[in-house]
Design a protein around this motif. Structure first.
Motif, PDB file in Angstrom:
ATOM      1  N   LYS A   1      91.866  10.249 -60.332  1.00 13.48           N
ATOM      2  CA  LYS A   1      91.812  11.132 -61.510  1.00 13.48           C
ATOM      3  C   LYS A   1      92.053  12.583 -61.114  1.00 13.48           C
ATOM      4  N   TYR A   2      92.973  12.796 -60.208  1.00 19.71           N
ATOM      5  CA  TYR A   2      93.268  14.125 -59.676  1.00 19.71           C
ATOM      6  C   TYR A   2      93.669  15.096 -60.781  1.00 19.71           C
ATOM      7  N   SER A   3      94.582  14.687 -61.651  1.00 23.71           N
ATOM      8  CA  SER A   3      95.067  15.606 -62.690  1.00 23.71           C
ATOM      9  C   SER A   3      93.950  16.001 -63.651  1.00 23.71           C
ATOM     10  N   PHE A   4      93.040  15.079 -63.942  1.00 31.91           N
ATOM     11  CA  PHE A   4      91.910  15.397 -64.816  1.00 31.91           C
ATOM     12  C   PHE A   4      91.004  16.429 -64.158  1.00 31.91           C
ATOM     13  N   PHE A   5      90.654  16.195 -62.879  1.00 26.19           N
ATOM     14  CA  PHE A   5      89.780  17.124 -62.163  1.00 26.19           C
ATOM     15  C   PHE A   5      90.417  18.503 -62.029  1.00 26.19           C
ATOM     16  N   VAL A   6      91.711  18.530 -61.738  1.00 26.87           N
ATOM     17  CA  VAL A   6      92.403  19.814 -61.601  1.00 26.87           C
ATOM     18  C   VAL A   6      92.431  20.541 -62.937  1.00 26.87           C
ATOM     19  N   SER A   7      92.675  19.815 -64.011  1.00 26.79           N
ATOM     20  CA  SER A   7      92.705  20.444 -65.336  1.00 26.79           C
ATOM     21  C   SER A   7      91.350  21.042 -65.696  1.00 26.79           C
ATOM     22  N   VAL A   8      90.292  20.297 -65.457  1.00 29.42           N
ATOM     23  CA  VAL A   8      88.949  20.779 -65.790  1.00 29.42           C
ATOM     24  C   VAL A   8      88.588  21.987 -64.924  1.00 29.42           C
ATOM     25  N   LEU A   9      88.831  21.883 -63.616  1.00 32.50           N
ATOM     26  CA  LEU A   9      88.502  23.007 -62.728  1.00 32.50           C
ATOM     27  C   LEU A   9      89.369  24.228 -63.011  1.00 32.50           C
ATOM     28  N   ALA A  10      90.623  24.017 -63.366  1.00 24.14           N
ATOM     29  CA  ALA A  10      91.489  25.149 -63.714  1.00 24.14           C
ATOM     30  C   ALA A  10      90.983  25.836 -64.982  1.00 24.14           C
ATOM     31  N   ALA A  11      90.570  25.058 -65.976  1.00 26.07           N
ATOM     32  CA  ALA A  11      90.035  25.639 -67.206  1.00 26.07           C
ATOM     33  C   ALA A  11      88.756  26.416 -66.935  1.00 26.07           C
ATOM     34  N   ILE A  12      87.878  25.852 -66.106  1.00 21.97           N
ATOM     35  CA  ILE A  12      86.634  26.545 -65.750  1.00 21.97           C
ATOM     36  C   ILE A  12      86.947  27.828 -64.981  1.00 21.97           C
ATOM     37  N   SER A  13      87.913  27.763 -64.072  1.00 20.71           N
ATOM     38  CA  SER A  13      88.287  28.940 -63.282  1.00 20.71           C
ATOM     39  C   SER A  13      88.840  30.047 -64.168  1.00 20.71           C
ATOM     40  N   VAL A  14      89.764  29.696 -65.051  1.00 23.54           N
ATOM     41  CA  VAL A  14      90.361  30.703 -65.936  1.00 23.54           C
ATOM     42  C   VAL A  14      89.299  31.303 -66.850  1.00 23.54           C
ATOM     43  N   ALA A  15      88.447  30.454 -67.409  1.00 18.79           N
ATOM     44  CA  ALA A  15      87.388  30.957 -68.293  1.00 18.79           C
ATOM     45  C   ALA A  15      86.444  31.891 -67.539  1.00 18.79           C
ATOM     46  N   SER A  16      86.070  31.527 -66.327  1.00 18.46           N
ATOM     47  CA  SER A  16      85.150  32.383 -65.574  1.00 18.46           C
ATOM     48  C   SER A  16      85.816  33.695 -65.156  1.00 18.46           C
ATOM     49  N   ILE A  17      87.107  33.662 -64.857  1.00 23.75           N
ATOM     50  CA  ILE A  17      87.826  34.899 -64.523  1.00 23.75           C
ATOM     51  C   ILE A  17      87.871  35.826 -65.736  1.00 23.75           C
ATOM     52  N   ILE A  18      88.179  35.268 -66.898  1.00 31.02           N
ATOM     53  CA  ILE A  18      88.255  36.083 -68.121  1.00 31.02           C
ATOM     54  C   ILE A  18      86.885  36.659 -68.481  1.00 31.02           C
ATOM     55  N   ILE A  19      85.854  35.832 -68.415  1.00 23.91           N
ATOM     56  CA  ILE A  19      84.506  36.302 -68.735  1.00 23.91           C
ATOM     57  C   ILE A  19      84.077  37.398 -67.762  1.00 23.91           C
ATOM     58  N   ASN A  20      84.343  37.191 -66.480  1.00 18.09           N
ATOM     59  CA  ASN A  20      83.987  38.195 -65.469  1.00 18.09           C
ATOM     60  C   ASN A  20      84.752  39.500 -65.703  1.00 18.09           C
ATOM     61  N   TYR A  21      86.026  39.400 -66.044  1.00 19.67           N
ATOM     62  CA  TYR A  21      86.838  40.598 -66.267  1.00 19.67           C
ATOM     63  C   TYR A  21      86.354  41.374 -67.491  1.00 19.67           C
ATOM     64  N   ILE A  22      86.059  40.674 -68.561  1.00 18.62           N
ATOM     65  CA  ILE A  22      85.541  41.340 -69.755  1.00 18.62           C
ATOM     66  C   ILE A  22      84.202  42.007 -69.447  1.00 18.62           C
ATOM     67  N   TYR A  23      83.367  41.322 -68.688  1.00 16.82           N
ATOM     68  CA  TYR A  23      82.083  41.893 -68.303  1.00 16.82           C
ATOM     69  C   TYR A  23      82.277  43.167 -67.480  1.00 16.82           C
ATOM     70  N   LYS A  24      83.210  43.132 -66.523  1.00 15.28           N
ATOM     71  CA  LYS A  24      83.460  44.329 -65.687  1.00 15.28           C
ATOM     72  C   LYS A  24      84.004  45.478 -66.515  1.00 15.28           C
ATOM     73  N   LEU A  25      84.828  45.179 -67.502  1.00 16.61           N
ATOM     74  CA  LEU A  25      85.407  46.252 -68.324  1.00 16.61           C
ATOM     75  C   LEU A  25      84.384  46.881 -69.242  1.00 16.61           C
ATOM     76  N   THR A  26      83.404  46.110 -69.674  1.00 16.70           N
ATOM     77  CA  THR A  26      82.429  46.640 -70.637  1.00 16.70           C
ATOM     78  C   THR A  26      81.233  47.293 -69.947  1.00 16.70           C
ATOM     79  N   TYR A  27      80.973  46.988 -68.681  1.00 16.21           N
ATOM     80  CA  TYR A  27      79.803  47.559 -67.998  1.00 16.21           C
ATOM     81  C   TYR A  27      80.197  48.358 -66.818  1.00 16.21           C
TER      82      TYR A  27
END
Length: 91
Positions: A65-91
């Motif tokens: 299930k490589y493609s499933f795991f990569v898709s989930v981890l990629a989504a988590i990675s992108v979401a965490s990068i965006i959340i972290n970036y928004i947090y850095k810009l606001t604080y």
């Protein structure tokens, strides 16, 4: 080791952090064993390291299930990068 790290071009030319700022320093802290400091430096480091490890493992030991795991981890990675970036810009 700090003298060998690449400078952030966005920060150098435009004066503000990019979404990846802190990633190199966080990876270096992770290699040194400073796990909590690595997280506080750049929180998306953990999903990115797991994703990279999964890609390397799949090269030597193909996963079902490589493609499933990569898709989930990629989504988590992108979401965490965006959340972290928004947090850095606001604080």
């Amino acid at each position: 080791m700090d003298e060998f790290m690449l400078p952030c071009l966005t920060k150098s030319f435009l004066g503000f952090d990019c979404p990846g700022c802190g990633g190199q320093r966080s990876l270096w802290l992770l290699v040194q064993g400073n796990f909590s400091e690595a997280f506080f430096m750049y929180p998306p480091i953990y999903p990115l390291v797991i994703l990279g490890g999964l890609v390397v493992i799949n090269k030597f030991l193909p996963l079902k299930k490589y493609s499933f795991f990569v898709s989930v981890l990629a989504a988590i990675s992108v979401a965490s990068i965006i959340i972290n970036y928004i947090y850095k810009l606001t604080y």
